[in-house]
Each structure stands twice: as C-alpha cells, then as structure tokens.
Scaffold this active site. Structure first.
Site, mmCIF file in Angstrom:
data_model
loop_
_atom_site.group_PDB
_atom_site.id
_atom_site.type_symbol
_atom_site.label_atom_id
_atom_site.label_comp_id
_atom_site.label_asym_id
_atom_site.label_seq_id
_atom_site.Cartn_x
_atom_site.Cartn_y
_atom_site.Cartn_z
ATOM 1 N N ARG A 1 0.829 -1.151 -0.224
ATOM 2 C CA ARG A 1 -0.104 0.098 0.032
ATOM 3 C C ARG A 1 0.850 1.283 0.078
ATOM 4 O O ARG A 1 0.516 2.409 -0.843
ATOM 5 C CB ARG A 1 -0.726 0.033 1.360
ATOM 6 C CG ARG A 1 -1.651 1.465 1.163
ATOM 7 C CD ARG A 1 -2.899 1.381 2.276
ATOM 8 N NE ARG A 1 -2.658 0.734 3.408
ATOM 9 C CZ ARG A 1 -1.962 0.589 4.514
ATOM 10 N NH1 ARG A 1 -1.168 1.647 4.604
ATOM 11 N NH2 ARG A 1 -1.859 -0.208 5.521
ATOM 12 N N ASP B 1 -7.304 19.152 -15.186
ATOM 13 C CA ASP B 1 -7.600 17.914 -15.658
ATOM 14 C C ASP B 1 -7.141 17.893 -16.997
ATOM 15 O O ASP B 1 -7.965 18.358 -17.731
ATOM 16 C CB ASP B 1 -9.037 17.510 -15.357
ATOM 17 C CG ASP B 1 -9.478 16.050 -15.541
ATOM 18 O OD1 ASP B 1 -8.822 15.492 -16.413
ATOM 19 O OD2 ASP B 1 -10.478 15.678 -14.950
ATOM 20 N N TYR C 1 -16.041 16.781 -16.165
ATOM 21 C CA TYR C 1 -16.679 15.339 -15.967
ATOM 22 C C TYR C 1 -17.669 15.191 -14.940
ATOM 23 O O TYR C 1 -17.365 15.709 -13.874
ATOM 24 C CB TYR C 1 -15.342 14.689 -15.756
ATOM 25 C CG TYR C 1 -15.658 13.059 -15.784
ATOM 26 C CD1 TYR C 1 -15.861 12.581 -16.622
ATOM 27 C CD2 TYR C 1 -15.497 12.678 -14.372
ATOM 28 C CE1 TYR C 1 -16.139 10.993 -16.402
ATOM 29 C CE2 TYR C 1 -15.684 11.200 -14.053
ATOM 30 C CZ TYR C 1 -15.987 10.486 -15.235
ATOM 31 O OH TYR C 1 -16.433 9.090 -14.967
ATOM 32 N N LYS D 1 -8.184 6.629 -19.485
ATOM 33 C CA LYS D 1 -8.790 7.089 -20.880
ATOM 34 C C LYS D 1 -7.264 7.005 -21.836
ATOM 35 O O LYS D 1 -6.676 5.899 -22.004
ATOM 36 C CB LYS D 1 -9.123 8.537 -20.881
ATOM 37 C CG LYS D 1 -9.990 8.643 -19.750
ATOM 38 C CD LYS D 1 -11.252 7.891 -19.785
ATOM 39 C CE LYS D 1 -12.056 7.660 -18.612
ATOM 40 N NZ LYS D 1 -12.495 9.093 -17.996
HETATM 41 C C1 LIG Z 1 -12.918 9.535 -16.630
HETATM 42 C C2 LIG Z 1 -12.761 10.748 -16.163
HETATM 43 C C3 LIG Z 1 -12.670 11.219 -14.854
HETATM 44 C C4 LIG Z 1 -12.471 10.060 -13.763
HETATM 45 O O1 LIG Z 1 -11.586 8.977 -13.866
HETATM 46 P P1 LIG Z 1 -11.829 7.549 -13.469
HETATM 47 O O2 LIG Z 1 -10.656 6.988 -13.753
HETATM 48 O O3 LIG Z 1 -13.222 6.946 -14.269
HETATM 49 O O4 LIG Z 1 -12.261 7.561 -11.998
HETATM 50 C C5 LIG Z 1 -11.898 12.400 -14.435
HETATM 51 N N1 LIG Z 1 -11.823 13.557 -15.398
HETATM 52 C C6 LIG Z 1 -11.938 12.975 -16.791
HETATM 53 C C7 LIG Z 1 -11.890 14.360 -17.703
HETATM 54 C C8 LIG Z 1 -12.452 11.919 -17.194
HETATM 55 O O5 LIG Z 1 -12.583 11.652 -18.484
#
Ligand SMILES: *Cc1c(COP(=O)(O)O)cnc(C)c1O
Length: 422
Positions: free
Chosen positions: A88, A214, A141, A239
């Site tokens: 962890r 982000d 998001y 992604k």
């Molecule tokens: C998918 C996404 C998230 C969240 O990520 P997870 O891996 O699904 O928890 C945050 N910001 C953006 C822009 C995303 O596309």
C-alpha cells in the site's frame, strides 16, 4: 542527390550506468542508475519508453515485472531493501509507472491511484479543510461534479461554478471570494470548450489561488499545463494513458514538494492505490501514448471535417475546427493535434440522437474514451446523467465520439450508415 538535409546528430549523453554490487548464488546483482537530467533532455517519445524502465537488476528483464506481492522481506527488523516494506505504501511496479509519468510530463512528481476520481479525492482531501472554496468550470466530467457537490460540499467545502473560458468572469469571481483552487478541464467534457491555462493561472495566482488542470482529454502529449503555469495536473489514466480500455486508474502530477508530501501521506493513509497489474498496464499504455494520441488526433480531424458537411448535424464541437470558439487558443496551447474527442448536436433532436448512438457498428455504444476502439455515447443519458438539472446540464441532442485508431474512412462510412437510420 535530392531530399531534405539530415540534421547533424546531437551527441547522446550517458543515460544509464550499471555497477555490480554483490553476487547472489553466483549471479551478479547490479545497480542501474539513471542520469535523470540526461534522460529528461530527450524527447517525450523517448522518455515515455525509458523513464523508470531500468532493466530488472537481477535478471535483466527489459520489461518492468509485475511485483504481485503485498509485503517485502526485511533483512533484520527495519532492514528494508531499498525502502520496500508493504505494497500500500510502496511497490516497484507502481514506482516504475510514477517515474515514467513524471518524466513524460516533465514534472518532479507523479503519484498514481486506483482511479481518476480517487486521485482527485486524495488531492483535495489532503490539501483542503472545511471552509475552503473551489471555483469550478461549468463543463466538467460529471463524476468530478458529483464528488465535489455530493461529498465535498456536505463536508464543508464551498463550491461555485463559473464559465471558465471567460477570463473576465473568472477574474470577477476571484475578486469576490478567496478560493483555494480553480478547477480547469480543457478541452472540457463533453463540449470540448477551451480554457487559456496561462491566462487563468496568471489571474488565479494574483489572488493566491492554485490552478488544477484535469488534462485527461489532451494527455501529456498535446498539452503541458505545468509549463503553462498550472500548479497541479490530474489524470484519469483509464483514458488515453492506459489507452486500451482495460484498466481504471488515475494520477496526480506536480512540482511542489509540500503538496506532493500531503498527497502521498493520504494515499498511504487511505489506500486507494493501483494494483501492480494496473500499474503494469499503465506502463505499457504510456510507452505508446505519443504515437497513439497523434493518430487519434489525425483521425478525429478527418471525421470532424466530414461531420461539418452533414445536414443531419446541427453543430460539431471539435477544437481543431476553425468554427470552434476556442480554436485559436487551442492552436496555441495544444501541440501536435487537437485530440480524439468530438461532440455533435443532432439537428433532429433527442430521439434521433439516441437512435443514432444505437445505430453504429464500428463505434461501440459505451461510456469512457481514449482507447484504441472508437466509442459513441449520449452524455445527457449516460456520462453526464448525474449533472441533469444543474448548471452543468448538457444539450439533449448531444452525442460524444471517442475517435479510435481504426481506419478513418471506415469510421466515416459507419457514421454515414447510422445517419441513414435516424
Ligand atoms: C474519466 C474521467 C475522470 C474520472 O476518472 P476515473 O478513472 O473514471 O475515476 C476524470 N476526469 C475526466 C476528464 C475523465 O474523463
């Protein structure tokens, strides 16, 4: 002889030095040290393949092993080998990905998590206290908005939403209230709005506010928020970084040591860490990110240009098109492409949009994005259902495409047959 002249080669500095330190059952155990400065001077594609990827010191395995172990033998109480005690807290496969991602971003630190939202949660919870405020873009998001409005607001965090692309509106909001963070998503989700990171950071810093970007949609290939003045970058590695729709993960990337230590403390204290296998998938994905994102961008540009010619489409949202309101900023701020995400509004409305999303054959109807396979979805009913009825609500006739790495002409043919069905 014709053709372009070949540029003289730069001498390659020494990146790795290997030293034998001891023998184990007759096998030499090596230490391999990386000259970080030399490696960081190489191009992104090189760093993505080599940073944090020293061959295994015992066997020479070229690929970082999946250290699927929860704990590590100590040589006498407190005699940790290279600081490893419990997974962890620290794991070699995770460290390898963190180093690789930090180098790709050109940042000092990267910390990875079991999801993008876990990364966002730990960043905010470790650096904010009840009474602090966040200024949020109006097109983010859905899960980020849900986390902030349903978890952080009841915990005592103030949340205000602003048109983040409008620097004057951002400036006015910052003048009225003290905000700990301004939260920027650019290109945003799902409308692909573009925010000028450098201009936003300049205004925010003048008010003592930190900027989080982000960068999930652009990826570290196309956009470098830290260089543009942002304080922290977050990713859903689910992604483009993972890139194959086979892992859920997230990361916080930054240069400030104090913030890094706070995030690392809560990461260990609360434990939302990726498994060694997740980290290995992220490592593998990141190695080809440069190549993939550039091809996603080329495919998306071709599809977006075609969509603009279609009578079924009321509006195309793609920052690479001159018709996009943020095109000029995107052309300055993004490097080597505009990404693989396109949103369109279907002229015939909601029912036709739903029908269209269900009629494609190469594009798969599914949430998420950034994988090699093309995906289609209806944000209002799917990814952004949690923001219905709020200031973040998205148009009912909106369709979002994640343009994959199939042949662009096949993708266009698929969309064309789907249009015929609405
Ligand atoms: C998918 C996404 C998230 C969240 O990520 P997870 O891996 O699904 O928890 C945050 N910001 C953006 C822009 C995303 O596309």
């Amino acid at each position: 002889m014709s053709g372009s002249p070949i540029a003289p080669l730069k001498p390659m500095p020494i990146i790795r030095t290997t030293q034998t330190i001891r023998y184990f059952q007759g096998v030499p155990i090596m230490t391999i040290s990386t000259n970080t400065e030399a490696l960081n001077a190489t191009a992104l594609a090189t760093r993505a393949i080599h940073a944090g990827q020293e061959p295994d010191p015992t066997t020479g395995a070229v690929v970082t092993p999946i250290y699927m172990t929860s704990t590590f033998k100590q040589d006498g109480v407190g005699g940790l080998r290279n600081g490893y005690d419990y997974s962890r807290s620290i794991n070699p496969t995770r460290n390898s990905f963190d180093e690789q991602l930090a180098a790709v971003e050109g940042a000092k630190y990267a910390l990875s998590f079991s999801s993008g939202l876990a990364a966002i949660d730990v960043l905010l919870r470790s650096t904010l206290k009840p009474g602090d405020n966040i200024l949020l873009g109006n097109d983010v998001y859905g899960g980020t908005y849900r986390l902030l409005s349903k978890v952080f607001v009841p915990w005592g965090i103030g949340l205000d939403v602003v048109d983040i692309t409008d620097t004057a509106a951002v400036s006015a909001a910052l003048a009225k209230k003290q905000y700990a963070y301004i939260w920027v998503e650019t290109p945003s989700n799902p409308l692909l709005n573009i925010t000028d990171i450098a201009a936003t950071a300049a205004v925010a810093h003048a008010h003592g506010t930190k900027v989080v970007v982000d960068n999930t949609f652009a990826s570290p290939v196309l956009q470098h928020p830290l260089a543009d003045g942002a304080d922290v970058v977050v990713y859903s590695t689910t992604k483009y970084i993972g890139g194959h729709s086979d892992v859920v993960g997230g990361a916080v990337v930054l240069n400030d040591k104090e913030t890094r230590d706070a995030v690392a403390f809560l990461q260990n204290a609360a434990g939302a860490v990726p498994s060694p296998f997740d980290s290995w998938l992220d490592i593998r994905g990141l190695k080809t990110l440069d190549l993939r994102v550039k091809q996603h961008s080329r495919n998306a540009m071709k599809v977006a240009q075609w969509l603009e010619t279609r009578p079924e489409v009321e509006r195309v949202w793609y920052p690479g098109l001159e018709s996009h309101p943020g095109h000029d900023i995107a052309a300055r701020q993004m490097h080597g492409g505009f990404g693989g995400m396109i949103s369109i509004q279907i002229a015939a409305g909601f029912e036709a949009a739903k029908k269209f999303a269900g009629a494609t054959e190469v594009f798969t109807l599914a949430e998420s994005l950034g994988g090699v396979e093309s995906l289609i979805e209806h944000p209002g009913a799917m990814t952004h259902a949690s923001v219905a009825g709020t200031t973040l609500e998205v148009p009912a006739n909106l369709i979002r495409l994640s343009v994959g790495l199939e042949d662009a002409d096949d993708l266009i043919a698929d969309l064309e047959q789907a249009f015929r069905q609405i």
